[in-house]
Each structure stands twice: as structure tokens, then as C-alpha cells.
Design a protein around this motif. Structure first.
Motif, PDB file in Angstrom:
ATOM      1  N   ALA A 265      68.232  -5.262 -29.112  1.00  0.00           N
ATOM      2  CA  ALA A 265      67.729  -5.723 -30.407  1.00  0.00           C
ATOM      3  C   ALA A 265      66.733  -4.740 -31.010  1.00  0.00           C
ATOM      4  O   ALA A 265      66.611  -4.614 -32.226  1.00  0.00           O
ATOM      5  CB  ALA A 265      67.093  -7.096 -30.253  1.00  0.00           C
ATOM      6  N   SER A 266      66.001  -4.004 -30.161  1.00  0.00           N
ATOM      7  CA  SER A 266      65.011  -3.040 -30.646  1.00  0.00           C
ATOM      8  C   SER A 266      65.638  -1.718 -31.062  1.00  0.00           C
ATOM      9  O   SER A 266      64.955  -0.829 -31.565  1.00  0.00           O
ATOM     10  CB  SER A 266      63.972  -2.774 -29.553  1.00  0.00           C
ATOM     11  OG  SER A 266      64.589  -2.161 -28.420  1.00  0.00           O
ATOM     12  N   GLY A 267      66.947  -1.569 -30.820  1.00  0.00           N
ATOM     13  CA  GLY A 267      67.624  -0.326 -31.137  1.00  0.00           C
ATOM     14  C   GLY A 267      67.777   0.601 -29.947  1.00  0.00           C
ATOM     15  O   GLY A 267      68.394   1.659 -30.054  1.00  0.00           O
ATOM     16  N   ASN A 294      69.702 -10.236 -26.613  1.00  0.00           N
ATOM     17  CA  ASN A 294      70.785  -9.901 -27.537  1.00  0.00           C
ATOM     18  C   ASN A 294      71.127  -8.420 -27.461  1.00  0.00           C
ATOM     19  O   ASN A 294      70.270  -7.567 -27.712  1.00  0.00           O
ATOM     20  CB  ASN A 294      70.378 -10.264 -28.970  1.00  0.00           C
ATOM     21  CG  ASN A 294      70.208 -11.756 -29.168  1.00  0.00           C
ATOM     22  OD1 ASN A 294      70.939 -12.536 -28.556  1.00  0.00           O
ATOM     23  ND2 ASN A 294      69.270 -12.153 -30.017  1.00  0.00           N
ATOM     24  N   LEU A 295      72.386  -8.142 -27.123  1.00  0.00           N
ATOM     25  CA  LEU A 295      72.874  -6.763 -27.056  1.00  0.00           C
ATOM     26  C   LEU A 295      74.009  -6.597 -28.058  1.00  0.00           C
ATOM     27  O   LEU A 295      74.783  -7.527 -28.295  1.00  0.00           O
ATOM     28  CB  LEU A 295      73.380  -6.432 -25.643  1.00  0.00           C
ATOM     29  CG  LEU A 295      72.357  -6.548 -24.513  1.00  0.00           C
ATOM     30  CD1 LEU A 295      73.013  -6.330 -23.163  1.00  0.00           C
ATOM     31  CD2 LEU A 295      71.207  -5.553 -24.722  1.00  0.00           C
ATOM     32  N   SER A 296      74.114  -5.406 -28.610  1.00  0.00           N
ATOM     33  CA  SER A 296      75.150  -5.103 -29.597  1.00  0.00           C
ATOM     34  C   SER A 296      76.087  -4.041 -29.036  1.00  0.00           C
ATOM     35  O   SER A 296      75.643  -2.968 -28.628  1.00  0.00           O
ATOM     36  CB  SER A 296      74.526  -4.627 -30.901  1.00  0.00           C
ATOM     37  OG  SER A 296      75.512  -4.225 -31.817  1.00  0.00           O
ATOM     38  N   LEU A 297      77.397  -4.342 -29.010  1.00  0.00           N
ATOM     39  CA  LEU A 297      78.402  -3.389 -28.528  1.00  0.00           C
ATOM     40  C   LEU A 297      79.276  -2.970 -29.705  1.00  0.00           C
ATOM     41  O   LEU A 297      79.887  -3.807 -30.370  1.00  0.00           O
ATOM     42  CB  LEU A 297      79.273  -4.044 -27.444  1.00  0.00           C
ATOM     43  CG  LEU A 297      80.465  -3.208 -26.955  1.00  0.00           C
ATOM     44  CD1 LEU A 297      79.968  -1.959 -26.216  1.00  0.00           C
ATOM     45  CD2 LEU A 297      81.367  -4.035 -26.054  1.00  0.00           C
ATOM     46  N   THR A 298      79.304  -1.662 -29.962  1.00  0.00           N
ATOM     47  CA  THR A 298      80.117  -1.126 -31.051  1.00  0.00           C
ATOM     48  C   THR A 298      81.146  -0.165 -30.479  1.00  0.00           C
ATOM     49  O   THR A 298      80.822   0.656 -29.628  1.00  0.00           O
ATOM     50  CB  THR A 298      79.242  -0.376 -32.066  1.00  0.00           C
ATOM     51  OG1 THR A 298      78.217  -1.258 -32.545  1.00  0.00           O
ATOM     52  CG2 THR A 298      80.067   0.102 -33.258  1.00  0.00           C
TER      53      THR A 298
END
Length: 298
Positions: A265-267, A294-298
């Protein structure tokens, strides 16, 4: 004006009065009074709606926008949005009833102009639990998008739908986060040879009542996914509370390379956290989740 022009040109025509499926059909479950024309050319009748082809009302203002979406549209397609008072002017071998008209899907002129075919479901208003799908047949180089909104508030529901493609059949899957009435709009247009896309146009609309809720969601697919014929095999629906490990299998018919990015979430970016494993007709992305939250997978 159109009637007078036909008279001056000695073209046989009929003014047709009836009702149509405008915005009021979805907003208030009401048909609106409307009129259109039929012209006789070479002993055959062709349907025309010069009003709908002249533009549309947006934000209580009429915006001029010429089109030919309802110029000589086949009777079988025209009757999905236009119902004449006189059944004779449906120009169908077996005319439909008003009840049938209201239950048929809302597919506008552009839907047929783009060469699309609705495979399932063939209804415009539906009642489901928390899941819904639409199957379409489309020509090559077609790109799709969708928008799902709550009926009264017009709140847009993100990550609630996904398109998958198998040969020339597209499947749109929707999942609903809470019991409510939803508006589902489908947009489409052709991609250009340079992989750019014309402005997507609305082609179909459904009104769906969901009776159950779901905490699951779909991933977001970028436009490049459709341009590279990318589709997810499994899992299509994601549980936001996975622990420690995650895997997704996907395929593409084009020879493209893939990389992934996992961030918090912090980048903060987590390197060396994934592996792409090739299979015979697909690839599997294995992801190690090194942190909680929260993790973001692209």
C-alpha cells in the motif's frame, strides 16, 4: 420532415406509431411513446428511425450526433427497441406481444452494426443471486468494456466484471457485492491496426436484481490484455484474504513476454517474489506474498 421528403421523392413510406425502449424503460420500467418510419424500396419494406439517428438527450440537453444505426436495421433487430401499435408494422413472420417486447434484451443499432451476436441470456431484466454472465459472438479485432452501477445511487462498482475470450466468443462475468438492482452497460468498438481503439460505444444494456452478496471480486484487465488476446483461465474470482501464496493461470494467442510487479500500500516493491512457469498452452504465475495487508499485483 422525413415523411415530406419521401413524398417529394415519390418514395412510398409509412409513419409508424408505437413505443420504444429509451432511458425510461430502465429508470422507471416504462416505455415511451415514439414514432418512426418504414420505406418501400424494390417491393420490400425497410425500417428507419431518423430521430434516434440524429443524436440523444444527455444531461437534459439534446446532443446532435448523426449515425446510421437505425437506417434499414433488420426487423428482427428493430423490434428489440421499437414496438408498433399495429403488429403489421413489426414486419415479422410471427409478430411478438408487448410482454415479449419488454422481456427481450436491449441491443441497439450499433450492436448489429458491429456484427455482434448475443448468445445468452436473451432477456433484458433479470433476477439472480450474486452472479451473472453474458455470452457474445464478435468479429475479430473487437474490444469490449462494461460498467456496473447501482440503480438509484448510480454508484459504480469496481472490479465487479471481467471479459474472457475463447475463439470468437466473449464471456462477460459479473459478481455483485450486495443485494440491489444494478444497471449493466456493455461497450464495444473495433481496434485499429496500430492497436489503438476507436471510442467505445454503448451496444447493450441489462437491468439485474441481485438477491445475495459476495465479498469476492475480479481482477482489472487493461486494454492491452484484449489487444494481445490475453485471458485468465483460473482463478477468475479472487478472495481478498489469501495467505502467503497466490497463483494465476493465463493464456494468450500472441507471442508476448510477461513480467509482474508486487507492491504494498505504501508503494514498496517486493522483488523476486514471483515465478512465471510455462505450460503447453498456458502460463502460470506463482506469487509469494512476503507481507500482510493490502498488496497490489500487476
Amino acid at each position: 420532415v422525413f415523411t415530406k421528403m419521401c413524398e417529394l421523392a415519390n418514395i412510398r413510406q409509412r409513419k409508424i406509431v408505437g413505443v420504444s425502449k429509451g432511458n425510461d424503460f430502465f429508470e422507471k420500467a416504462e416505455n415511451i411513446s415514439h414514432a418512426w418510419n418504414a420505406v418501400n424500396i424494390g417491393a420490400s419494406w425497410f425500417l428507419v428511425d431518423t430521430t434516434w439517428d440524429s443524436g440523444a438527450i444527455q444531461d437534459n440537453r439534446f446532443n446532435k450526433k448523426y449515425s446510421t444505426d437505425f437506417l434499414f436495421l433488420p426487423a428482427e433487430a428493430f423490434v428489440l427497441t421499437h414496438f408498433p401499435d399495429d403488429a403489421e408494422f413489426q414486419f415479422l413472420e410471427k409478430p411478438i406481444s408487448k410482454v415479449d417486447f419488454n422481456s427481450l434484451p436491449y441491443l441497439n443499432g450499433k450492436f448489429f452494426k458491429f456484427g455482434l451476436q448475443l448468445l445468452d441470456p436473451y432477456f433484458s431484466v433479470l433476477r439472480v443471486k450474486n452472479y451473472f454472465y453474458v455470452r457474445l459472438k464478435a468479429p475479430a479485432q473487437m474490444t469490449f468494456s462494461a460498467k456496473l452501477e447501482v440503480d438509484k445511487s448510480r454508484e459504480e462498482i469496481k472490479n465487479s466484471w471481467i471479459f474472457n475470450k475463447e475463439n470468437d466468443v466473449w464471456e462477460l462475468r459479473c459478481i455483485f457485492p450486495k443485494p440491489a438492482v444494478y444497471h449493466l452497460n456493455i461497450f464495444a468498438n473495433f481496434s485499429k491496426s496500430d492497436d489503438s481503439t476507436e471510442l467505445l460505444e454503448g451496444v447493450a444494456r441489462f437491468l439485474i436484481e441481485s438477491t445475495e452478496s459476495s465479498s469476492l471480486f475480479y481482477p482489472h484487465l487493461f486494454k492491452s490484455a484484449f489487444q494481445n488476446e490475453f485471458s485468465i483461465i483460473k482463478p477468475l474470482i479472487y478472495d481478498p484474504t489469501v495467505k502467503g501464496f497466490f497463483a494465476v493461470e493465463f493464456k494468450t494467442s500472441k507471442n508476448v513476454d510477461f513480467i509482474a510487479n508486487l507492491s504494498g500500500a505504501s508503494g514498496k516493491e517486493y522483488r523476486n517474489s514471483y515465478l512465471i512457469y510455462p505450460k503447453e498452452q498456458s502460463k502460470v504465475l506463482y506469487v509469494y506474498l512476503p507481507a500482510t495487508g493490502n498488496l497490489s499485483l500487476t
